[in-house]
Scaffold this motif. Structure first.
Motif, PDB file in Angstrom:
ATOM      1  N   VAL A   7       0.860  -1.185   0.000  1.00  0.00           N
ATOM      2  CA  VAL A   7       0.000   0.000   0.000  1.00  0.00           C
ATOM      3  C   VAL A   7       0.893   1.232   0.000  1.00  0.00           C
ATOM      4  CG1 VAL A   7      -1.800   1.251   1.253  1.00  0.00           C
ATOM      5  CG2 VAL A   7      -1.795  -1.247   1.269  1.00  0.00           C
ATOM      6  N   CYS A   8       0.662   2.112  -0.963  1.00  0.00           N
ATOM      7  CA  CYS A   8       1.438   3.337  -1.096  1.00  0.00           C
ATOM      8  C   CYS A   8       1.254   4.222   0.147  1.00  0.00           C
ATOM      9  CB  CYS A   8       0.967   4.074  -2.353  1.00  0.00           C
ATOM     10  SG  CYS A   8       1.907   5.551  -2.721  1.00  0.00           S
ATOM     11  N   ASP A   9       2.317   4.895   0.587  1.00  0.00           N
ATOM     12  CA  ASP A   9       2.245   5.780   1.748  1.00  0.00           C
ATOM     13  C   ASP A   9       1.198   6.881   1.579  1.00  0.00           C
ATOM     14  OD1 ASP A   9       4.221   4.326   3.020  1.00  0.00           O
ATOM     15  OD2 ASP A   9       5.840   5.707   2.478  1.00  0.00           O
ATOM     16  N   SER A  10       0.994   7.361   0.355  1.00  0.00           N
ATOM     17  CA  SER A  10       0.009   8.427   0.134  1.00  0.00           C
ATOM     18  C   SER A  10      -1.413   7.935   0.416  1.00  0.00           C
ATOM     19  CB  SER A  10       0.113   8.991  -1.283  1.00  0.00           C
ATOM     20  OG  SER A  10      -0.187   7.997  -2.241  1.00  0.00           O
ATOM     21  N   VAL A  11      -1.675   6.646   0.247  1.00  0.00           N
ATOM     22  CA  VAL A  11      -2.984   6.074   0.574  1.00  0.00           C
ATOM     23  C   VAL A  11      -3.198   6.113   2.084  1.00  0.00           C
ATOM     24  CG1 VAL A  11      -4.346   3.938   0.603  1.00  0.00           C
ATOM     25  CG2 VAL A  11      -3.110   4.613  -1.469  1.00  0.00           C
ATOM     26  N   ILE A  12      -2.176   5.733   2.834  1.00  0.00           N
ATOM     27  CA  ILE A  12      -2.269   5.725   4.298  1.00  0.00           C
ATOM     28  C   ILE A  12      -2.436   7.152   4.820  1.00  0.00           C
ATOM     29  CG2 ILE A  12      -1.054   5.125   6.432  1.00  0.00           C
ATOM     30  CD1 ILE A  12       0.371   2.932   4.609  1.00  0.00           C
ATOM     31  N   GLU A  13      -1.702   8.091   4.248  1.00  0.00           N
ATOM     32  CA  GLU A  13      -1.816   9.493   4.641  1.00  0.00           C
ATOM     33  C   GLU A  13      -3.223  10.025   4.333  1.00  0.00           C
ATOM     34  OE1 GLU A  13       0.053  13.823   3.410  1.00  0.00           O
ATOM     35  OE2 GLU A  13       1.234  12.032   3.006  1.00  0.00           O
ATOM     36  N   CYS A  14      -3.742   9.703   3.170  1.00  0.00           N
ATOM     37  CA  CYS A  14      -5.090  10.135   2.790  1.00  0.00           C
ATOM     38  C   CYS A  14      -6.123   9.554   3.754  1.00  0.00           C
ATOM     39  CB  CYS A  14      -5.390   9.711   1.356  1.00  0.00           C
ATOM     40  SG  CYS A  14      -7.045  10.122   0.810  1.00  0.00           S
ATOM     41  N   PHE A  15      -6.008   8.260   4.053  1.00  0.00           N
ATOM     42  CA  PHE A  15      -6.917   7.613   4.997  1.00  0.00           C
ATOM     43  C   PHE A  15      -6.883   8.299   6.352  1.00  0.00           C
ATOM     44  CE2 PHE A  15      -6.947   4.605   8.580  1.00  0.00           C
ATOM     45  CZ  PHE A  15      -8.308   4.338   8.619  1.00  0.00           C
ATOM     46  N   THR A  16      -5.691   8.560   6.852  1.00  0.00           N
ATOM     47  CA  THR A  16      -5.543   9.207   8.163  1.00  0.00           C
ATOM     48  C   THR A  16      -6.198  10.580   8.164  1.00  0.00           C
ATOM     49  OG1 THR A  16      -3.492   8.007   8.541  1.00  0.00           O
ATOM     50  CG2 THR A  16      -3.867   9.971   9.898  1.00  0.00           C
ATOM     51  N   ASN A  17      -5.996  11.350   7.098  1.00  0.00           N
ATOM     52  CA  ASN A  17      -6.601  12.680   7.004  1.00  0.00           C
ATOM     53  C   ASN A  17      -8.119  12.615   6.922  1.00  0.00           C
ATOM     54  OD1 ASN A  17      -4.131  13.978   7.158  1.00  0.00           O
ATOM     55  ND2 ASN A  17      -3.882  14.075   4.947  1.00  0.00           N
ATOM     56  N   MET A  18      -8.649  11.602   6.259  1.00  0.00           N
ATOM     57  CA  MET A  18     -10.100  11.455   6.164  1.00  0.00           C
ATOM     58  C   MET A  18     -10.693  10.982   7.497  1.00  0.00           C
ATOM     59  SD  MET A  18     -10.633   9.764   2.375  1.00  0.00           S
ATOM     60  CE  MET A  18     -12.443   9.862   2.348  1.00  0.00           C
ATOM     61  N   LYS A  19      -9.958  10.138   8.191  1.00  0.00           N
ATOM     62  CA  LYS A  19     -10.450   9.538   9.435  1.00  0.00           C
ATOM     63  C   LYS A  19     -10.418  10.514  10.608  1.00  0.00           C
ATOM     64  CE  LYS A  19      -9.193   5.927  12.644  1.00  0.00           C
ATOM     65  NZ  LYS A  19      -8.184   4.956  12.990  1.00  0.00           N
ATOM     66  N   VAL A  20      -9.346  11.284  10.701  1.00  0.00           N
ATOM     67  CA  VAL A  20      -9.161  12.168  11.854  1.00  0.00           C
ATOM     68  C   VAL A  20      -9.837  13.507  11.582  1.00  0.00           C
ATOM     69  CG1 VAL A  20      -7.465  13.362  13.283  1.00  0.00           C
ATOM     70  CG2 VAL A  20      -7.003  11.049  12.468  1.00  0.00           C
ATOM     71  N   ARG A  21     -10.757  13.861  12.427  1.00  0.00           N
ATOM     72  CA  ARG A  21     -11.440  15.145  12.308  1.00  0.00           C
ATOM     73  C   ARG A  21     -10.724  16.143  13.214  1.00  0.00           C
ATOM     74  NH1 ARG A  21     -14.837  14.016   8.770  1.00  0.00           N
ATOM     75  NH2 ARG A  21     -16.395  12.419   8.978  1.00  0.00           N
ATOM     76  N   LYS A  22     -10.282  17.228  12.632  1.00  0.00           N
ATOM     77  CA  LYS A  22      -9.617  18.239  13.439  1.00  0.00           C
ATOM     78  C   LYS A  22     -10.169  19.615  13.081  1.00  0.00           C
ATOM     79  CE  LYS A  22      -5.731  18.045  10.282  1.00  0.00           C
ATOM     80  NZ  LYS A  22      -4.397  17.590  10.078  1.00  0.00           N
ATOM     81  N   MET A  23     -10.053  20.497  13.997  1.00  0.00           N
ATOM     82  CA  MET A  23     -10.509  21.867  13.757  1.00  0.00           C
ATOM     83  C   MET A  23      -9.627  22.477  12.676  1.00  0.00           C
ATOM     84  SD  MET A  23     -13.097  22.354  15.687  1.00  0.00           S
ATOM     85  CE  MET A  23     -13.298  24.110  15.641  1.00  0.00           C
ATOM     86  N   CYS A  24     -10.276  23.119  11.724  1.00  0.00           N
ATOM     87  CA  CYS A  24      -9.518  23.759  10.666  1.00  0.00           C
ATOM     88  C   CYS A  24     -10.333  24.915  10.101  1.00  0.00           C
ATOM     89  CB  CYS A  24      -9.164  22.755   9.561  1.00  0.00           C
ATOM     90  SG  CYS A  24     -10.571  22.000   8.762  1.00  0.00           S
ATOM     91  N   SER A  25      -9.678  25.739   9.323  1.00  0.00           N
ATOM     92  CA  SER A  25     -10.374  26.863   8.701  1.00  0.00           C
ATOM     93  C   SER A  25     -11.344  26.341   7.644  1.00  0.00           C
ATOM     94  CB  SER A  25      -9.357  27.810   8.051  1.00  0.00           C
ATOM     95  OG  SER A  25      -8.801  27.194   6.898  1.00  0.00           O
ATOM     96  N   LYS A  26     -12.258  27.200   7.221  1.00  0.00           N
ATOM     97  CA  LYS A  26     -13.217  26.818   6.195  1.00  0.00           C
ATOM     98  C   LYS A  26     -12.494  26.430   4.908  1.00  0.00           C
ATOM     99  CE  LYS A  26     -17.441  28.342   3.961  1.00  0.00           C
ATOM    100  NZ  LYS A  26     -18.453  29.376   3.823  1.00  0.00           N
ATOM    101  N   GLU A  27     -11.442  27.175   4.563  1.00  0.00           N
ATOM    102  CA  GLU A  27     -10.678  26.881   3.350  1.00  0.00           C
ATOM    103  C   GLU A  27      -9.997  25.515   3.427  1.00  0.00           C
ATOM    104  OE1 GLU A  27     -10.727  28.429   0.347  1.00  0.00           O
ATOM    105  OE2 GLU A  27     -12.329  29.502   1.387  1.00  0.00           O
ATOM    106  N   GLU A  28      -9.430  25.200   4.597  1.00  0.00           N
ATOM    107  CA  GLU A  28      -8.816  23.877   4.769  1.00  0.00           C
ATOM    108  C   GLU A  28      -9.874  22.786   4.717  1.00  0.00           C
ATOM    109  OE1 GLU A  28      -6.901  24.721   8.500  1.00  0.00           O
ATOM    110  OE2 GLU A  28      -4.922  24.704   7.566  1.00  0.00           O
ATOM    111  N   GLY A  29     -11.049  23.066   5.280  1.00  0.00           N
ATOM    112  CA  GLY A  29     -12.156  22.118   5.270  1.00  0.00           C
ATOM    113  C   GLY A  29     -12.625  21.797   3.863  1.00  0.00           C
ATOM    114  N   LYS A  30     -12.540  22.770   2.975  1.00  0.00           N
ATOM    115  CA  LYS A  30     -12.947  22.552   1.586  1.00  0.00           C
ATOM    116  C   LYS A  30     -12.030  21.563   0.871  1.00  0.00           C
ATOM    117  CE  LYS A  30     -15.321  26.879   0.567  1.00  0.00           C
ATOM    118  NZ  LYS A  30     -15.355  28.028  -0.344  1.00  0.00           N
ATOM    119  N   LYS A  31     -10.786  21.459   1.336  1.00  0.00           N
ATOM    120  CA  LYS A  31      -9.820  20.551   0.713  1.00  0.00           C
ATOM    121  C   LYS A  31      -9.952  19.112   1.234  1.00  0.00           C
ATOM    122  CE  LYS A  31      -6.488  24.284   0.149  1.00  0.00           C
ATOM    123  NZ  LYS A  31      -5.246  24.850   0.673  1.00  0.00           N
TER     124      LYS A  31
END
Length: 171
Positions: A7-31
């Protein structure tokens, strides 16, 4: 049966970013990714992100996409298998929820070889995406687009899936 696929590292990074909810700006939330497709690379040795096939939360926020399930269905290969991560929004009688779903897209039109390669490679991905509550194999666009099928898989008291009303079943 395991295929030895990595499994490519970028897949694991993407999964982690999708799984973990963190406070962020509206612009960051759009990404933030709403849905992504994961495929085997050409040599079928590595599971990678299909960078051309994703839905961003910003697409929903700004109205570019009004029906995430329909757009997701259109992203899937008609005659081939893939995996997907979908950040599913749904509502029960008690609350609104968002949960990450791991999908193994396995259409009837895919070749036997494609189905076997993806089935044997799924375990490598499962071992890297720890904490997925829902994992579903979907074989038809009809099931994918039927919110009643999603509601049945999610459990009791689901009243809507991705802003689509569920038909309440009488038992």
């Amino acid at each position: 049966m395991s295929s030895g696929v990595k499994v490519c590292d970028s897949v694991i990074e993407c999964f982690t970013n999708m799984k973990v909810r963190k406070m962020c700006s509206k612009e960051e939330g759009k990404k933030r990714k709403k849905a992504v497709l994961l495929v085997l690379n050409d040599s079928q040795e590595l599971i990678v992100l299909d960078k051309k096939k994703e839905i961003l939360s910003g697409d929903l926020m700004d109205g570019t996409i009004t029906d995430a399930l329909q757009v997701f269905a259109e992203m899937l290969p008609k005659n081939g298998c893939c995996y997907a991560l979908f950040d599913l929004s749904y509502e029960t009688k008690e609350s609104k929820k968002e949960e990450l779903v791991f999908i193994h897209w396995n259409p009837d039109a895919a070749t036997v070889k494609d189905k076997m390669v993806y089935a044997s490679s799924a375990d490598a991905l499962r071992k890297k995406i720890i904490g997925i509550k829902h994992e579903w194999q979907i074989t038809s666009l009809e099931d994918l687009l039927d919110v009643n099928v999603w509601a049945e898989k999610l459990g009791q008291n689901v009243v809507s899936v991705e802003c689509r009303k569920v038909e309440l079943q009488c038992h």
